[in-house]
Every structure is written in structure tokens, then in C-alpha cells.
Write a protein that holds these residues in place. Structure first.
Motif, PDB file in Angstrom:
ATOM      1  N   GLN A   1      -4.082 -14.394   5.659  1.00 12.86           N
ATOM      2  CA  GLN A   1      -3.371 -14.995   4.366  1.00 12.86           C
ATOM      3  C   GLN A   1      -4.108 -15.322   3.377  1.00 12.86           C
ATOM      4  O   GLN A   1      -3.637 -15.256   2.209  1.00 12.86           O
ATOM      5  N   GLU A   2      -5.432 -15.230   3.469  1.00 16.61           N
ATOM      6  CA  GLU A   2      -6.105 -15.608   2.363  1.00 16.61           C
ATOM      7  C   GLU A   2      -6.154 -14.383   1.537  1.00 16.61           C
ATOM      8  O   GLU A   2      -6.365 -14.354   0.191  1.00 16.61           O
ATOM      9  N   THR A   3      -6.381 -13.105   2.179  1.00 20.21           N
ATOM     10  CA  THR A   3      -6.381 -12.030   1.451  1.00 20.21           C
ATOM     11  C   THR A   3      -5.028 -11.711   0.743  1.00 20.21           C
ATOM     12  O   THR A   3      -4.985 -11.116  -0.610  1.00 20.21           O
ATOM     13  N   MET A   4      -3.911 -12.108   1.298  1.00 23.21           N
ATOM     14  CA  MET A   4      -2.562 -11.825   0.747  1.00 23.21           C
ATOM     15  C   MET A   4      -2.555 -12.735  -0.638  1.00 23.21           C
ATOM     16  O   MET A   4      -2.105 -12.132  -1.591  1.00 23.21           O
ATOM     17  N   SER A   5      -3.205 -13.715  -0.631  1.00 22.39           N
ATOM     18  CA  SER A   5      -3.212 -14.658  -1.895  1.00 22.39           C
ATOM     19  C   SER A   5      -3.844 -13.935  -3.056  1.00 22.39           C
ATOM     20  O   SER A   5      -3.566 -13.766  -4.107  1.00 22.39           O
ATOM     21  N   ASP A   6      -5.267 -13.516  -2.406  1.00 27.34           N
ATOM     22  CA  ASP A   6      -6.054 -12.621  -3.584  1.00 27.34           C
ATOM     23  C   ASP A   6      -5.306 -11.427  -4.167  1.00 27.34           C
ATOM     24  O   ASP A   6      -5.109 -11.129  -5.177  1.00 27.34           O
ATOM     25  N   VAL A   7      -4.367 -10.677  -3.030  1.00 26.18           N
ATOM     26  CA  VAL A   7      -3.741  -9.448  -3.462  1.00 26.18           C
ATOM     27  C   VAL A   7      -2.556 -10.022  -4.596  1.00 26.18           C
ATOM     28  O   VAL A   7      -2.793  -9.073  -5.492  1.00 26.18           O
ATOM     29  N   TYR A   8      -1.787 -10.917  -4.391  1.00 23.11           N
ATOM     30  CA  TYR A   8      -0.802 -11.251  -5.233  1.00 23.11           C
ATOM     31  C   TYR A   8      -1.228 -11.582  -6.637  1.00 23.11           C
ATOM     32  O   TYR A   8      -0.716 -11.543  -7.637  1.00 23.11           O
ATOM     33  N   GLU A   9      -2.338 -12.529  -6.480  1.00 22.00           N
ATOM     34  CA  GLU A   9      -3.130 -13.146  -7.697  1.00 22.00           C
ATOM     35  C   GLU A   9      -3.678 -11.676  -8.568  1.00 22.00           C
ATOM     36  O   GLU A   9      -3.448 -11.687  -9.802  1.00 22.00           O
ATOM     37  N   ALA A  10      -4.297 -10.737  -7.935  1.00 16.84           N
ATOM     38  CA  ALA A  10      -4.617  -9.874  -8.432  1.00 16.84           C
ATOM     39  C   ALA A  10      -3.554  -9.067  -9.223  1.00 16.84           C
ATOM     40  O   ALA A  10      -3.861  -8.260 -10.445  1.00 16.84           O
ATOM     41  N   MET A  11      -2.485  -8.879  -8.676  1.00 16.98           N
ATOM     42  CA  MET A  11      -1.264  -8.059  -9.141  1.00 16.98           C
ATOM     43  C   MET A  11      -0.575  -8.804 -10.202  1.00 16.98           C
ATOM     44  O   MET A  11       0.597  -8.310 -10.631  1.00 16.98           O
TER      45      MET A  11
ATOM     46  N   PHE B   1       0.785  -1.232  -0.304  1.00 20.83           N
ATOM     47  CA  PHE B   1       0.071   0.036  -0.094  1.00 20.83           C
ATOM     48  C   PHE B   1       0.863   1.183  -0.051  1.00 20.83           C
ATOM     49  O   PHE B   1       0.498   2.322  -0.617  1.00 20.83           O
ATOM     50  N   SER B   2       2.079   1.204   0.667  1.00 20.06           N
ATOM     51  CA  SER B   2       2.774   2.356   0.731  1.00 20.06           C
ATOM     52  C   SER B   2       3.378   2.812  -0.619  1.00 20.06           C
ATOM     53  O   SER B   2       3.836   4.082  -0.842  1.00 20.06           O
ATOM     54  N   MET B   3       3.077   2.150  -1.636  1.00 19.89           N
ATOM     55  CA  MET B   3       3.465   2.482  -3.085  1.00 19.89           C
ATOM     56  C   MET B   3       2.610   3.177  -3.684  1.00 19.89           C
ATOM     57  O   MET B   3       2.554   3.785  -4.847  1.00 19.89           O
ATOM     58  N   LEU B   4       1.213   2.945  -3.073  1.00 19.11           N
ATOM     59  CA  LEU B   4      -0.062   3.557  -3.683  1.00 19.11           C
ATOM     60  C   LEU B   4      -0.578   5.012  -3.206  1.00 19.11           C
ATOM     61  O   LEU B   4      -1.507   5.282  -3.283  1.00 19.11           O
ATOM     62  N   VAL B   5       0.360   5.750  -2.208  1.00 15.64           N
ATOM     63  CA  VAL B   5       0.031   6.686  -1.498  1.00 15.64           C
ATOM     64  C   VAL B   5       0.992   7.776  -1.848  1.00 15.64           C
ATOM     65  O   VAL B   5       2.327   7.198  -1.508  1.00 15.64           O
ATOM     66  N   THR B   6       0.778   8.924  -1.832  1.00 16.26           N
ATOM     67  CA  THR B   6       1.950   9.922  -1.869  1.00 16.26           C
ATOM     68  C   THR B   6       2.268  10.657  -0.329  1.00 16.26           C
ATOM     69  O   THR B   6       1.561  10.536   0.333  1.00 16.26           O
TER      70      THR B   6
ATOM     71  N   GLY C   1      -7.489  -4.904  -9.851  1.00 15.59           N
ATOM     72  CA  GLY C   1      -8.494  -5.815  -9.999  1.00 15.59           C
ATOM     73  C   GLY C   1      -9.274  -5.739  -8.656  1.00 15.59           C
ATOM     74  O   GLY C   1      -8.804  -5.577  -7.576  1.00 15.59           O
ATOM     75  N   ASN C   2     -10.527  -5.917  -8.433  1.00 18.30           N
ATOM     76  CA  ASN C   2     -11.603  -5.615  -7.396  1.00 18.30           C
ATOM     77  C   ASN C   2     -10.968  -6.929  -6.211  1.00 18.30           C
ATOM     78  O   ASN C   2     -11.736  -7.914  -6.144  1.00 18.30           O
ATOM     79  N   VAL C   3     -10.475  -6.456  -5.188  1.00 20.67           N
ATOM     80  CA  VAL C   3     -10.037  -7.148  -4.229  1.00 20.67           C
ATOM     81  C   VAL C   3     -10.853  -6.841  -2.786  1.00 20.67           C
ATOM     82  O   VAL C   3     -11.310  -7.442  -1.974  1.00 20.67           O
ATOM     83  N   PHE C   4     -10.656  -5.490  -2.647  1.00 22.23           N
ATOM     84  CA  PHE C   4     -11.243  -4.981  -1.432  1.00 22.23           C
ATOM     85  C   PHE C   4     -12.397  -4.299  -1.662  1.00 22.23           C
ATOM     86  O   PHE C   4     -13.013  -3.481  -2.596  1.00 22.23           O
ATOM     87  N   PRO C   5     -13.347  -4.248  -0.388  1.00 14.07           N
ATOM     88  CA  PRO C   5     -14.319  -3.398  -0.274  1.00 14.07           C
ATOM     89  C   PRO C   5     -14.165  -2.168   0.032  1.00 14.07           C
ATOM     90  O   PRO C   5     -12.908  -1.785   0.514  1.00 14.07           O
ATOM     91  N   ILE C   6     -14.983  -1.258  -0.087  1.00 12.19           N
ATOM     92  CA  ILE C   6     -14.512   0.199   0.419  1.00 12.19           C
ATOM     93  C   ILE C   6     -15.313   0.691   1.636  1.00 12.19           C
ATOM     94  O   ILE C   6     -16.387   0.720   1.739  1.00 12.19           O
TER      95      ILE C   6
ATOM     96  N   ILE D   1      -7.069   4.391  -0.733  1.00 10.42           N
ATOM     97  CA  ILE D   1      -6.131   3.208  -1.015  1.00 10.42           C
ATOM     98  C   ILE D   1      -6.747   1.942  -1.616  1.00 10.42           C
ATOM     99  O   ILE D   1      -6.519   1.425  -2.868  1.00 10.42           O
ATOM    100  N   ALA D   2      -8.087   1.581  -0.931  1.00  9.90           N
ATOM    101  CA  ALA D   2      -8.394   0.283  -1.546  1.00  9.90           C
ATOM    102  C   ALA D   2      -9.105   0.707  -2.897  1.00  9.90           C
ATOM    103  O   ALA D   2      -9.176  -0.218  -3.994  1.00  9.90           O
ATOM    104  N   ARG D   3      -9.690   1.877  -3.190  1.00 10.40           N
ATOM    105  CA  ARG D   3     -10.071   2.290  -4.644  1.00 10.40           C
ATOM    106  C   ARG D   3      -8.769   2.324  -5.551  1.00 10.40           C
ATOM    107  O   ARG D   3      -9.153   1.784  -6.735  1.00 10.40           O
ATOM    108  N   ARG D   4      -7.785   2.933  -5.125  1.00 12.35           N
ATOM    109  CA  ARG D   4      -6.558   2.858  -6.025  1.00 12.35           C
ATOM    110  C   ARG D   4      -6.055   1.203  -6.459  1.00 12.35           C
ATOM    111  O   ARG D   4      -5.924   1.036  -7.438  1.00 12.35           O
ATOM    112  N   PHE D   5      -5.966   0.638  -5.662  1.00  9.77           N
ATOM    113  CA  PHE D   5      -5.594  -0.801  -5.620  1.00  9.77           C
ATOM    114  C   PHE D   5      -6.564  -1.564  -6.436  1.00  9.77           C
ATOM    115  O   PHE D   5      -6.191  -2.311  -7.592  1.00  9.77           O
TER     116      PHE D   5
END
Ligand code: TRP
Length: 328
Positions: free
Chosen positions: A315-325, A97-102, A173-178, A164-168
Motif C-alpha cells: 500500500q505504501e508503494t502504491m501511494s508513492d506510485v500515484y504521487e509520482a504520477m 505497468f501494462s500501459m508501459l510495455v508493448t 520519477g524515481n520510485v523503483f529500484p532496478i 518496466i522499472a526504468r520506464r516508470f
């Protein structure tokens, strides 16, 4: 019952909780735990932002705080609670996330700005302190939280979390709720000097305070400065004791306001009355605190159990994250 969604909320472990912590957030956690799947974290990494020099105190403060959570009605069998630093995935998601915020965006956060001013950190703020709201975004989103019940000072962090959720989601791809912020109807209860309730100022009432301490603290509390003695007409709308009555003695506020305005009700009596209501309100909590204080090992077991449940989701969310990326 099917759940309306997920809740994630947490607090920095600062030991025993005060009324402001309860009224600002904990009350909502307890009230919502049947409707939502709650997760609650003890934000021990967050303490290091302002207090990196005394890490050895954090663990005992964490246990004290969790005793207060449970004693005030948070049920660990419904609402897993755990220590943030035990779930390393939070740090991992924080990095992404720290890469997605100024830096500029972080410098505009009003809560961080206020803290910097209070603690005279404007010129010497650490990188970790400036970025803690990003860690908080990771805390929230790793549990795919829909709702974040917090005190109003935390609202800017939830706003950043939404960005951050919107930007990700847009990038990968859609991983996070807002997530939405959820404030209590009493999101700010002033301290007994009329200023923000804060441990460092000493203007607090602890949830675990004994009755005589509560009465003593209230006796010293400020009231309307224009009402010097019984008989003087007072102004309930500027009196913090009246504010407390609204929260803890709402049935009698009409009568109290009238008595205060007319002068018939003196501040001493008014405070005594509030003290009784407050003591009654806190009585069941106080019993629970004593019970758990003698069973601190049980609290450690509760945290371990919460940790297991939290880790699985994280851990499940992190798999979703890397898969989306499409990463690695
Ligand atoms: N920053 C919060 C505080 O100072 C604690 C916190 C850390 C938190 N992570 C969180 C609160 C996630 C809500 C959601 O109390």
C-alpha cells in the motif's frame, strides 16, 4: 544487522516441491534471508494462466508448497510469506505497468514462447498468459526488491521487470529500484531421465519422498548410455548421476569420476551411494514436513501474518506510485 536490501521471489503453487525447485531457487531464499529483507509469494493468480479450469485445487497446493518452503528452512518470522491474490495492489500495479510495455515485447519473451510451444498454445494464448510477466514485474517492484532469486527460466521476466522499472522512473520519477536476478550455482538440475525436471513428466524426486522411493527412482535413472555394465569405462561429464553427486556429494566427486572412468565403479553402486547422501540431506526436511503436515492451520496463520506485513509495504508503494504520477 542492517539489511543489504529487499528480496522478492515466489513460485506457482504446484503442490509438493521437487529437488529442482530447491536447487534452482529455494536454497538461495534460505541462504539469503539473514542478509536481506525477504518477501515470498505464492503465485496463485499465475496458475490461472495455464490452468484456469481447476481453481479449486490451488489453495491446497499452496499449503503443500509453503510446508515445503518452511520445512526446507525458510523462516516465516524473518521472511514474510503470503498468497498473491490476497494483496489486490499487485493487480492494480499490473494494470499501470501494462500501459508501459508493448505487445511485441511480450511476444519476444523466450520463457513464454517455450511454454506456448510445449502446451501448443501458439495460436490460442490468452491475454493474461501473454501478460503474466508484467504481473510478475508488479509482484517484484511493489516490494521495491533489489534482488530476485529464481531459477534460470525466470530470468527473462526479471529483465522485463528492469525495463518496466526504468520506464516508470523515467516517465514519472524515481520510485523503483532496478532489481538484479540471482541464480544459484546449480540453476538447472536435470530430471532422472536427463530432461528438464518437471512434475508433468514424472522424472522428479520430491523433497518429501521417503527413502525407499528415492532409491527406487534413482535405480531407474539414466546414466551414460555407453556404460552398460560394471567394468565399462563411463563418462561422468555426460552422466546425470554424476551431476547429482556434484551437488549432494561434492567431497567424493574426484574419487567417483576416477572410478567411473576406469570402470571400477559400477552404476548400481554409484547410485546407492548418491541415494544415501540424498536421503541424509533431506532427512531434516522430511521431519519438518511431517510436523507441519499435521498442523496445516498453523500454515494458514503464517500466511495471514505474512499477508499483513506484505500489504503494508504494497500500500505504501502504491501511494508513492500515484504521487509520482500526479494521478487523481
Ligand atoms: N512465474 C514464477 C513461476 O512460474 C512465479 C512468480 C510469480 C514469481 N511472481 C514472481 C517469481 C515474482 C519471482 C518473482 O514460478
Amino acid at each position: 544487522m542492517s539489511k543489504k536490501g529487499n528480496i522478492l521471489s515466489g513460485m506457482r503453487p504446484s503442490g509438493k516441491l521437487h529437488l529442482g525447485n530447491y536447487v534452482g531457487a529455494l536454497e538461495n531464499w534460505v541462504a539469503l534471508q539473514d542478509q536481506y529483507q525477504n518477501y515470498h509469494l505464492v503465485a496463485d493468480w499465475h496458475v490461472l494462466t495455464t490452468n484456469a479450469t481447476q481453481p479449486e485445487k490451488i489453495f491446497q497446493d499452496s499449503i503443500d508448497m509453503v510446508i515445503d518452503w518452511i520445512g526446507a528452512g525458510l523462516d516465516p518470522s524473518k521472511s514474510p510469506m503470503f498468497i498473491q491474490s490476497k494483496i489486490k495492489e499487485h493487480a492494480e500495479l499490473h494494470l499501470l505497468f501494462s500501459m508501459l510495455v508493448t505487445v511485441n515485447r511480450l511476444e519476444r519473451n523466450p520463457t513464454v514462447k517455450e511454454q506456448a510451444k510445449e502446451l501448443h498454445l501458439e495460436a490460442i494464448m490468452s491475454y493474461g498468459h501473454l501478460g503474466y510477466p508484467v504481473l510478475q514485474a508488479a509482484d517484484i517492484l511493489i516490494y521495491k526488491a533489489n534482488l530476485v532469486p529464481v531459477g534460470e527460466d525466470q530470468a527473462p521476466h526479471v529483465e522485463l521487470t528492469r525495463e518496466i522499472a526504468r520506464r516508470f522512473n523515467k516517465l514519472y520519477g524515481n520510485v523503483f529500484p532496478i532489481p538484479e536476478v540471482k541464480l544459484t550455482s546449480f540453476s538447472r538440475l536435470p530430471g532422472t531421465d536427463g530432461k528438464k525436471m518437471s512434475k508433468s513428466v514424472g522424472n522428479i524426486i520430491l523433497l518429501s519422498d521417503e527413502p525407499d522411493v528415492i532409491l527406487k527412482t534413482l535405480r531407474k535413472a539414466v546414466t551414460d548410455p555407453q556404460k552398460v555394465r560394471k567394468g565399462d569405462p563411463g563418462r561422468p561429464d555426460v552422466c546425470l548421476i554424476f551431476n547429482y553427486h556434484e551437488k549432494f556429494n561434492s567431497d567424493e566427486t574426484g574419487k567417483i569420476a576416477q572410478g567411473c572412468r576406469s570402470g571400477a565403479l559400477g552404476c548400481v553402486e554409484c547410485k546407492e551411494n548418491l541415494g544415501k547422501k540424498l536421503i541424509d540431506f533431506l532427512e531434516p526436511f522430511r521431519k519438518n514436513f511431517k510436523y507441519y503436515d499435521n498442523r496445516r492451520d498453523d500454515i494458514i496463520d503464517i500466511l495471514k501474518d505474512g499477508e499483513k506485513k506484505a500489504r503494508e509495504v504494497a500500500q505504501e508503494t502504491m501511494s508513492d506510485v500515484y504521487e509520482a504520477m500526479n494521478f487523481g
